[in-house]
Structure formats: structure tokens, C-alpha cells
Design a protein around this motif. Structure first.
Motif, mmCIF file in Angstrom:
data_model
loop_
_atom_site.group_PDB
_atom_site.id
_atom_site.type_symbol
_atom_site.label_atom_id
_atom_site.label_comp_id
_atom_site.label_asym_id
_atom_site.label_seq_id
_atom_site.Cartn_x
_atom_site.Cartn_y
_atom_site.Cartn_z
ATOM 1 N N HIS A 126 0.860 -1.175 0.000
ATOM 2 C CA HIS A 126 0.000 0.000 0.000
ATOM 3 C C HIS A 126 0.901 1.231 0.000
ATOM 4 O O HIS A 126 1.755 1.386 0.885
ATOM 5 N N GLY A 127 0.704 2.071 -1.002
ATOM 6 C CA GLY A 127 1.588 3.228 -1.176
ATOM 7 C C GLY A 127 1.610 4.155 0.040
ATOM 8 O O GLY A 127 2.679 4.546 0.514
ATOM 9 N N LEU A 128 0.397 4.485 0.539
ATOM 10 C CA LEU A 128 0.323 5.415 1.673
ATOM 11 C C LEU A 128 1.016 4.845 2.908
ATOM 12 O O LEU A 128 1.808 5.511 3.576
ATOM 13 N N ALA A 129 0.709 3.536 3.153
ATOM 14 C CA ALA A 129 1.313 2.900 4.328
ATOM 15 C C ALA A 129 2.832 2.848 4.178
ATOM 16 O O ALA A 129 3.571 3.085 5.144
ATOM 17 N N PHE A 130 3.294 2.575 2.962
ATOM 18 C CA PHE A 130 4.733 2.499 2.717
ATOM 19 C C PHE A 130 5.392 3.854 3.003
ATOM 20 O O PHE A 130 6.410 3.952 3.693
ATOM 21 N N GLY A 131 4.763 4.925 2.496
ATOM 22 C CA GLY A 131 5.313 6.270 2.704
ATOM 23 C C GLY A 131 5.340 6.641 4.173
ATOM 24 O O GLY A 131 6.346 7.155 4.683
ATOM 25 N N LEU A 132 4.219 6.370 4.854
ATOM 26 C CA LEU A 132 4.159 6.723 6.267
ATOM 27 C C LEU A 132 5.139 5.899 7.095
ATOM 28 O O LEU A 132 5.778 6.410 8.023
ATOM 29 N N ALA A 133 5.265 4.600 6.735
ATOM 30 C CA ALA A 133 6.198 3.748 7.482
ATOM 31 C C ALA A 133 7.631 4.235 7.297
ATOM 32 O O ALA A 133 8.411 4.283 8.255
ATOM 33 N N CYS A 134 7.956 4.599 6.060
ATOM 34 C CA CYS A 134 9.317 5.096 5.806
ATOM 35 C C CYS A 134 9.560 6.380 6.617
ATOM 36 O O CYS A 134 10.613 6.558 7.237
ATOM 37 N N GLY A 135 8.571 7.278 6.560
ATOM 38 C CA GLY A 135 8.707 8.536 7.306
ATOM 39 C C GLY A 135 8.880 8.289 8.786
ATOM 40 O O GLY A 135 9.764 8.878 9.435
ATOM 41 N N ALA A 136 8.036 7.421 9.329
ATOM 42 C CA ALA A 136 8.111 7.140 10.772
ATOM 43 C C ALA A 136 9.448 6.495 11.111
ATOM 44 O O ALA A 136 10.066 6.815 12.140
ATOM 45 N N HIS A 137 9.903 5.594 10.224
ATOM 46 C CA HIS A 137 11.165 4.894 10.486
ATOM 47 C C HIS A 137 12.332 5.880 10.502
ATOM 48 O O HIS A 137 13.190 5.829 11.394
ATOM 49 N N VAL A 138 12.345 6.789 9.534
ATOM 50 C CA VAL A 138 13.429 7.773 9.466
ATOM 51 C C VAL A 138 13.380 8.686 10.689
ATOM 52 O O VAL A 138 14.397 8.940 11.356
ATOM 53 N N LEU A 139 12.177 9.163 11.015
ATOM 54 C CA LEU A 139 12.032 10.092 12.138
ATOM 55 C C LEU A 139 12.477 9.451 13.450
ATOM 56 O O LEU A 139 13.260 10.022 14.229
ATOM 57 N N LEU A 140 11.989 8.235 13.681
ATOM 58 C CA LEU A 140 12.345 7.557 14.930
ATOM 59 C C LEU A 140 13.839 7.241 14.968
ATOM 60 O O LEU A 140 14.492 7.365 16.003
ATOM 61 N N SER A 141 14.377 6.815 13.810
ATOM 62 C CA SER A 141 15.802 6.462 13.773
ATOM 63 C C SER A 141 16.674 7.674 14.062
ATOM 64 O O SER A 141 17.639 7.591 14.829
ATOM 65 N N VAL A 142 16.331 8.824 13.450
ATOM 66 C CA VAL A 142 17.125 10.032 13.677
ATOM 67 C C VAL A 142 17.029 10.449 15.146
ATOM 68 O O VAL A 142 18.036 10.807 15.779
ATOM 69 N N SER A 143 15.815 10.384 15.693
ATOM 70 C CA SER A 143 15.654 10.772 17.101
ATOM 71 C C SER A 143 16.506 9.888 17.999
ATOM 72 O O SER A 143 17.256 10.379 18.855
ATOM 73 N N VAL A 144 16.379 8.577 17.810
ATOM 74 C CA VAL A 144 17.126 7.653 18.668
ATOM 75 C C VAL A 144 18.629 7.810 18.433
ATOM 76 O O VAL A 144 19.430 7.779 19.374
ATOM 77 N N GLY A 145 19.017 8.008 17.166
ATOM 78 C CA GLY A 145 20.440 8.165 16.854
ATOM 79 C C GLY A 145 21.026 9.380 17.559
ATOM 80 O O GLY A 145 22.123 9.316 18.136
ATOM 81 N N LEU A 146 20.291 10.503 17.533
ATOM 82 C CA LEU A 146 20.795 11.715 18.188
ATOM 83 C C LEU A 146 20.876 11.526 19.703
ATOM 84 O O LEU A 146 21.835 11.962 20.346
ATOM 85 N N VAL A 147 19.850 10.877 20.263
ATOM 86 C CA VAL A 147 19.884 10.607 21.708
ATOM 87 C C VAL A 147 21.065 9.697 22.033
ATOM 88 O O VAL A 147 21.780 9.897 23.031
ATOM 89 N N TYR A 148 21.289 8.721 21.174
ATOM 90 C CA TYR A 148 22.396 7.774 21.374
ATOM 91 C C TYR A 148 23.720 8.534 21.394
ATOM 92 O O TYR A 148 24.561 8.366 22.305
ATOM 93 N N ALA A 149 23.910 9.409 20.386
ATOM 94 C CA ALA A 149 25.174 10.148 20.314
ATOM 95 C C ALA A 149 25.346 11.073 21.521
ATOM 96 O O ALA A 149 26.456 11.280 22.007
ATOM 97 N N THR A 150 24.231 11.633 22.002
ATOM 98 C CA THR A 150 24.310 12.551 23.136
ATOM 99 C C THR A 150 24.641 11.828 24.428
ATOM 100 O O THR A 150 25.419 12.310 25.253
ATOM 101 N N THR A 151 24.057 10.657 24.583
ATOM 102 C CA THR A 151 24.230 9.951 25.862
ATOM 103 C C THR A 151 25.476 9.062 25.882
ATOM 104 O O THR A 151 25.880 8.602 26.952
ATOM 105 N N LEU A 152 26.067 8.845 24.725
ATOM 106 C CA LEU A 152 27.222 7.929 24.666
ATOM 107 C C LEU A 152 28.308 8.281 25.678
ATOM 108 O O LEU A 152 28.828 7.392 26.366
ATOM 109 N N PRO A 153 28.679 9.587 25.810
ATOM 110 C CA PRO A 153 29.768 9.896 26.770
ATOM 111 C C PRO A 153 29.387 9.577 28.217
ATOM 112 O O PRO A 153 30.270 9.435 29.061
ATOM 113 N N MET A 154 28.099 9.508 28.496
ATOM 114 C CA MET A 154 27.685 9.274 29.881
ATOM 115 C C MET A 154 27.630 7.793 30.224
ATOM 116 O O MET A 154 27.494 7.429 31.387
#
Lengths: 271, 555
Positions: free
Chosen positions: A163-191
Motif C-alpha cells: 500500500h503506497g500510503l502505508a509504505f510512505g508513512l512507514a518510511c517517514g516514521a522509520h526515518v524520524l524515529l531512527s534520527v531521534s534515537v540516533g541523536l539521543v544515542y550520540a548525546t548519551t554515549l559519553p555518559m
């Protein structure tokens, strides 16, 4: 404390009842609305009395009173130097369990970390879809359920089709969540304590899985219905390890933590 | 310049009428500050007695200690009193007393306006309470307002609130509101234009910074409430239809107007609590405040964000998903600068040589209790959760943790801290500790259990309840906690009376503190300082006490 003072006294605004009359007048003016017209009339009289008195206090010249200085015995004692020595906190001294990272990965390292983690997680999830469920699209459609309520009502056949819409939304959600977690990961790594890959790559995904398990029914009911928890855990760990690996490859930068307390205080004060 | 001779050279006996005249005609910021605080404490006792009557009524099921009509008046007057006649005057009183002293000025910028503001507040409060005698309710007898402290329309409209009790509520708050506005203008003008030599904005005590921010918030948030109250008066007196839904008006409009004031008001009350803690915690930790600049920035951020969260009080109204998401997000965001402050206070304490004297005890309790308040606030910011507990005792528990666990505890801390400066006498430490432990334990017994009642579904403002809901033990424990709180307050009252009569002399600087008010005598003379101070850092007294290691070297 250098300004010379006049030994005789100091001029201050003189006391006056005019503000009291003015306030009483205004209050009674309004109180007349709920009591009697006479109350408002009395209020108007006080209002005028207060206003005129107030004007006369400040026009043409401000009325002031002459206040004599206190006697020497009543005055404040001069502030005298203390004999006690001053302790300065230094990093890592006794009772201060400080772990000061001299160098850290920049927070922007979270972006390549997010990219690596996103790819690794997608590979595991799609493998699950193909091998276990027989469809590449099932995990993608399930992920879209975070933002697409209709996924909750979809039949298994619909979930296994594209399903095109579901595919687009899933990709968007995946990118958004990944970037958020990645930034948190990089921030907390020194701690994180030693072996950051262990903490960020395995312990954190396991904790996150526990949180996801408890709230999955609220956030994504469709995913809860189809989720395979061993594969879910595997995808989280894949993300954590790949993201950690990518972040650790970025060259670290120096922090101001290595500067002395005085230098840091100066920097904080804007020097 | 016209001068009035004041002091006779020959000593003369000061009669009580002279003393009364001095206080009634004063324009001195210190006397006005004390008048504000004393009036606020009197109203605090009245509001506390109203709360006590409610808790007696709710202690057991199907009780009839008071009638339903009286109960409605009690919760209306309790809420209105505590917010408008206790919180506002006490924070204004401390601001009045301390801002000129902390910035090295002789008085506020507009001394007469300052006096007017106090009298407007007092007459507003008296007008509100005169409703018990003067207003006509449904039954023709005198009765206080009974529409709740936020007086939702259409309940507060003419059709459902006959008589003029609601008009007293409107007029009392409008009158006292003018006092708050004048106080805000005065504090801003004073802090921005009357600082002593060397006191740049970056060296201004955090207390002054926070009061300036609060004053700006008052100027933005209070006028819409006054405007809405005038509109409601038009509805009730002149037949206008601003909030009359049957004639094209909008009842929800009142809610927006009220909460546009009402939520910033929570921060208007709470930020002064932060201000007291920001002065007390460093002195009793023997450390400089951690992250001065961040504290200022976080307060400014709270000031801005708190102006855009008001409709989280209205999630159950049916505003639609978009607005709900906006206000939920904004509400959660305000937790970030607030959390930064908490961490900064903890970092200030960390590694310090903490002296747990009574002011510090209250501030420490504040840190823990305000954390709980913040966490339940974040829970209530989540729309689905809010829908489940809206208008329940969970919400009542939450805002009492903010206003008592947070504000009242810091106010008590501030009184113990600055009372020696105001009176020249120390409050008894032992009595203070009794006060602290009884009050804090009683508070937690009362309001922690109140969360339980709310989660079990007990709605706020109900007059009584049947015995089959599982709420009985919770309500009984909640009411028993009030007994401990009253005992604590009695210790406080006794400590104040004892200190005024025979308290130990305080000296100029009993806490070995660092801001300018401690450089003058206790109590300070009318003119505050013999000579205008000159400062070089945020802790001018530290610099004088430690000339070998002054702060200005590091700032």
C-alpha cells in the motif's frame, strides 16, 4: 560602598493617605453596583479626594520628608573579611564522583548512526517478513499503524500486500524515529560506562523493548497483534549495534570539561 | 523641593494611633511589603479554615456537617482566596520588601502607586468577603459566591446565578487585580531603572530577575481576565450576550479567557517560589548558585511557554485533535526549563556544606514535592489520561502539590529566611522544626492520598458520597492529614508571636548571606542604606567577606 552620605539625613517620599482614599473610592464606586447608589456616591467623593491629594503630592513638586540617619549604634556593622578559608571544588576530588569526558563524539554523529541503525533494523524486519510471514510488506504495513489507525482493521491479506500510503508513512516514521534515537544515542554515549556498545547496543534495546511491550497495545494495536518478540528484540539490537558502530567511527572532539573551573566559569559568564 | 519635617529632636511617646497612622499612610516599600504579607497570612488562615470545613464534611460518607449550599460557597471562596488573596499578595509583598534592598535602591520607583496597589488588593478582598453579609443569593439571604473559583459560564450567567453573589466575586477580583497590575508595573520599573552602581542585569540577584519576569507575565495574563469579567458584568447587568449560548454568545469563550489568565497564573505564583529557593538554597549549601544564566533563561522560557498552555484545562471540552495536540505538546515542553531549574538547585546543593536550618528544610521539601507535582502535570498533559481523571481529585491533588508543596513551602522557607531582616528577631529554630515536620507530613498525608481518590473516580467538588465506592478510607486519611497541617501552622503562629515579643536579636546578617539586603541593619532604616552600594559581582557581600577570593574574578 563608596558614595559619601549626608550626615544629617536622607529625603524620602512623604507619607500620604491619598492612595488609600483613591483605592477606597474606586472600590466603593464599584461596590455600589451590588449594594446601593449611595455607596457609589460616597466612593466618588473618596475618589476625588484621593485623586486631588495624590496630584498635590507630586505636583508641582514631589513632597518629601527628611529622615534623619540612624545613630551609630543602630547602623549596620561594616561587612568584615572572614578568616575561614574558601574551598574550591576540583574535578574528581573526594565525595565527587565525577566522570568528565575530555573528548566526545559530536551530536551530529547521531545522523550516520541513525542511518546505519535504520538500515540494520529494516534488514532484520524485512527478513522476518519474508521468512516467517511470507511477505516483505507486512512489517512495513504494521509500522505504518503508528500513524494510520485503519491498519488496525486490516485483514491479514491486506497487511501482506503493498500500500503506497502505508509504505510512505512507514518510511517517514522509520526515518524520524531512527534520527531521534540516533541523536539521543550520540548525546548519551559519553555518559555511558565503559563498553558503550554493550550498553547502547544491547542493554538499551532490551530496556526499550520492555517499554514497547507495555505500551504497544496503546500505540500500535495492529503491531501488538502480529509482533514476534524475539524478532522484535533482534531488530532493536541490530539498530543499537549498527548505530553504535557508526557513531564510534566518527572522530571525537574536545570538550570544555577539560578546562579549569575558573576558565569554565569565565566562559559561562560570556568572557 | 518641598520638605516636611518628620522627626522631633525631643523623644515623644508614640501612641497606638500614631503607629496606626504611620502604617496607613506609609509609602515605604518595606512597610507595604509587610502589610501585603501579613494580609496574605490572615487570608491564608481564613482559606485554611474553609478547607478544613470541607475536609470535615468529606471525612466520612453521607456526612452533613455543612449543607450543600454552604459547601459550594466554601470551595468557591477557598479557591478564590488562596489564589487571589493569599498567593498574589504574599509574592507581591516579598517583591516589594526585597527588590529595592537587593538592588541597592531606597524605595520602589512609584511609592504612592505602591501604596495604592496594596489598598486595592485589600479592598478587593474585603469586598469579596462582604458578600457573606451583603449579597443576595437564591434564597434572599446573604451568601458568598458559589460558582467555583473559575466561575464557568453559563453557570455564572444571570440565568443560573441569581442574586448578586457572583457579582461580588467579579468585582472583588477586578479591584484586587488592579492592585496586582500596579505592583507589576512598579517592580519592572524599579528593577530596570533603579539598580545601584555596578549592578548590571547579569549581576542582578535571581530573585529580582524572577520577579521581573513574573511582573511581565502579570501584565500579559491579567488584563484578559479583567476584560472577561467586565464582559460577564455586561451580560449580568446590561443584558449583553457574550457568554449566552442561546443568544449567539459562546460559553467556551469564557473558559479561554479565564485559563489564558489561569494557567500563567500558576507560574505567576510558582516562579516567586523558585525565586525564594534560588536565594535560600545557595546560602544554606554554602555554594554559588549553579548555572545562573541558565536559571534566568529557563525562567524566561517558562514565562513564554506558559502563555501558550492554557487550554490543557479544557481537554474535556471537545476542542478537536489539532488544538489538543498543540496544548499537550506545549504543556510537556514547559517541563523542560522547569526540569533544568530542579537540576540546577540539586547541583547547587551537590558537594555543598549544607546547613539544614528551617528555611533550607522547607526548600528541600519543595524540591521533592514540586517534582511530584511536575510529574503528575506531565501525566495530565497527555490528553487520553486527562480525559480519564479530569475534574477528579487527581487534578485537585496535582495542583495542591504545586501550590502547597511548591509555593507554600517556599513561602514558609522565605518567611524563616527573611523574617530576621524584617523584624530584627530570629524565629525559634526548634519551633520551626516542629512546624516543618508537622506541616510537611500532614501535607503529604492529605494530598498523596488524594491522588488515590482521583484514580478511583471521585469527582472534585462533590458535597458527599455513598459508602460503597471504596473512597472512605482515602477520604478519612486525607482529612486526618489536615489536623497535622493545622498543628504545624499553629507552631508557626506561636513562633512568630514569640519572636516578636522576645526573639533572639538577629543582627545584620544572621545567615552569612551574600546579597545586599544583608548589608544593612535588621530591620533596615527607612532609607535602606546609609550610602548607595557599589557592586562588582552577583554576590557583593561575598566579595567583601572574601577580598582574597572575590566572585568578580570569575564572572
Amino acid at each position: 560602598m563608596t558614595e559619601p552620605h549626608d550626615d544629617r539625613g536622607i529625603e524620602l517620599p512623604s507619607p500620604t493617605a491619598s492612595p488609600l482614599y483613591f483605592a477606597l473610592g474606586l472600590s466603593l464606586l464599584l461596590a455600589g453596583l451590588v449594594t446601593h447608589e449611595l455607596v457609589s456616591m460616597v466612593g466618588a467623593a473618596f475618589f476625588v479626594l484621593g485623586a486631588v491629594g495624590w496630584w498635590r503630592q507630586v505636583l508641582p513638586q514631589e513632597s518629601e520628608q527628611w529622615v534623619p540617619l540612624q545613630s551609630e549604634a543602630e547602623r549596620a556593622r561594616p561587612v568584615s573579611p572572614r578568616r575561614a578559608a574558601v574551598d574550591h571544588l576540583t574535578a574528581g576530588e573526594d565525595r565527587h564522583r565525577m566522570r568528565l569526558p575530555v573528548e566526545v563524539r559530536p551530536i551530529s554523529a547521531g545522523l550516520p548512526g541513525a542511518a546505519a541503525g535504520a538500515v540494520a533494523m529494516a534488514v532484520v524486519a524485512c527478513t522476518y517478513g519474508l521468512v516467517v510471514e511470507g511477505s516483505l510488506w507486512l512489517p512495513i504495513n504494521l509500522l505504518a499503524g503508528i500513524v494510520l489507525p485503519s491498519v488496525d482493521q486490516a485483514s491479514p491479506e491486506q497487511l501482506r500486500s503493498f500500500h503506497g500510503l502505508a509504505f510512505g508513512l512507514a518510511c517517514g516514521a522509520h526515518v524520524l524515529l531512527s534520527v531521534s534515537v540516533g541523536l539521543v544515542y550520540a548525546t548519551t554515549l559519553p555518559m555511558l560506562p565503559s563498553r558503550p556498545l554493550l550498553w547502547g547496543g544491547i542493554a538499551a534495546p532490551l530496556l526499550w523493548t520492555g517499554v514497547a511491550w507495555s505500551v504497544m497495545g496503546l500505540v500500535n494495536p495492529a503491531l501488538e497483534q502480529y509482533v514476534s518478540w524475539p524478532w522484535f528484540v533482534a531488530s532493536q539490537i541490530a539498530f543499537g549495534l549498527a548505530a553504535g558502530w557508526a557513531i564510534l567511527r566518527v572522530a571525537p572532539v574536545a570538550t570544555s570539561q577539560s578546562l579549569s573551573l575558573a576558565e569554565r566559569a569565565g566562559i559561562e559568564a560570556g568572557r | 523641593m518641598a520638605s516636611i519635617p518628620l522627626a522631633d529632636t525631643e523623644p515623644r511617646r508614640r501612641f497606638r494611633s500614631d503607629v496606626l497612622h504611620d502604617w496607613v499612610t506609609t509609602v515605604d516599600h518595606k512597610k507595604l511589603g509587610i502589610l501585603y504579607i501579613a494580609s496574605g497570612i490572615v487570608f491564608f488562615v481564613i482559606g485554611g479554615l474553609e478547607a478544613t470545613a470541607m475536609r470535615i464534611q468529606l471525612a466520612v460518607p453521607e456526612n452533613d456537617f455543612v449543607s450543600p449550599e454552604v459547601f459550594n460557597r466554601l470551595f468557591t471562596m477557598h479557591g478564590t482566596t488562596m489564589v487571589f488573596l493569599v498567593g498574589m499578595p504574599i509574592i507581591t509583598g516579598f517583591g516589594n520588601y526585597l527588590i529595592p534592598l537587593m538592588i541597592g535602591a531606597r524605595d520602589m520607583a512609584f511609592p504612592r502607586l505602591n501604596a495604592w496597589g496594596f489598598w486595592m488588593f485589600l479592598f478587593g478582598g474585603l469586598l469579596l468577603y462582604f458578600s457573606y453579609l451583603g449579597s443576595t443569593g437564591l434564597y434572599g439571604a446573604g451568601s458568598a459566591p458559589d460558582v467555583g473559583w473559575f466561575a464557568y459560564t453559563p453557570l455564572a450567567g444571570k440565568a443560573f446565578s441569581r442574586g448578586n453573589a457572583t457579582d461580588y466575586w467579579i468585582l472583588g477580583i477586578v479591584v484586587s487585580g488592579f492592585g496586582s497590575l500596579s505592583g507589576a508595573v512598579n517592580m519592572i520599573a524599579t528593577a530596570l531603572t533603579m539598580r545601584c552602581e555596578g549592578m548590571s542585569l547579569g549581576r542582578m540577584p535571581l530573585f529580582v530577575w524572577m520577579m521581573v519576569i513574573v511582573s511581565f507575565m502579570i501584565l500579559v495574563a491579567l488584563p484578559p481576565l479583567t476584560a472577561a469579567q467586565v464582559m460577564l458584568l455586561f451580560d449580568r447587568f446590561l443584558g449583553a450576550h457574550f457568554f449566552d449560548t442561546q443568544a449567539g454568545g459562546d460559553a467556551v469563550l469564557w473558559q479561554h479567557f479565564f485559563w489564558f489568565f489561569g494557567h500563567p497564573e500558576v507560574y505567576i505564583l510558582m516562579i516567586p517560589g523558585f525565586a525564594y529557593a534560588s536565594e535560600i538554597i545557595p546560602v544554606f549549601s554554602r555554594k554559588v548558585i549553579f548555572g545562573y544564566s541558565v536559571m534566568v533563561g529557563a525562567t524566561v522560557a517558562i514565562g513564554f511557554v506558559s502563555l501558550s498552555v492554557w487550554a490543557h484545562h479544557m481537554f474535556a471540552v471537545g476542542m478537536g485533535r489539532g488544538l489538543n495536540i498543540w496544548f499537550a505538546t506545549a504543556t510537556m515542553i514547559v517541563g523542560i526549563p522547569t526540569g533544568m531549574k530542579l537540576f540546577n538547585w540539586l547541583a547547587t546543593m551537590y558537594g555543598g556544606r549544607i546547613r539544614f536550618r528551617v528555611p533550607m528544610l522547607f526548600c528541600t521539601a519543595f524540591l521533592a514535592q514540586f517534582l511530584v507535582a511536575g510529574l503528575t502535570g506531565i501525566m495530565l498533559a497527555a490528553v487520553p489520561f486527562d480525559w480519564q481523571v479530569t475534574d477528579s481529585y487527581f487534578v485537585v491533588a496535582h495542583f495542591h502539590f504545586v501550590l502547597i508543596g511548591g509555593l507554600v513551602c517556599t513561602i514558609f522557607g522565605a518567611i524563616y529566611y527573611w523574617f530576621p531582616k524584617m523584624s530584627g528577631r530570629m524565629l525559634d529554630e526548634r519551633l520551626g522544626r516542629w512546624h516543618f515536620w508537622l506541616f510537611v507530613i500532614g501535607f503529604n498525608v492529605t494530598f498523596l492520598t488524594m491522588h488515590g481518590q482521583g484514580l478511583l473516580g471521585m469527582p472534585r467538588r462533590i458535597y458527599t458520597y455513598p459508602a460503597d465506592r471504596g473512597w472512605e478510607i482515602w477520604n478519612l486519611v486525607t482529612s486526618l492529614g489536615v489536623v497535622l497541617q493545622i498543628a504545624g501552622v499553629l507552631f508557626f503562629v506561636y513562633a512568630v508571636i514569640k519572636a516578636l515579643r522576645s526573639g533572639e536579636p538577629a543582627g545584620d546578617d544572621p545567615w552569612d548571606a551574600w546579597t545586599l539586603e544583608w548589608s544593612t541593619s535588621s530591620p533596615p532604616p527607612d532609607y535602606n542604606f546609609d550610602e548607595a552600594p557599589v557592586v562588582r559581582s552577583r554576590r557583593p557581600l561575598w566579595d567583601l567577606k572574601h577580598p582574597d577570593d572575590p566572585d568578580w574574578k570569575y564572572e
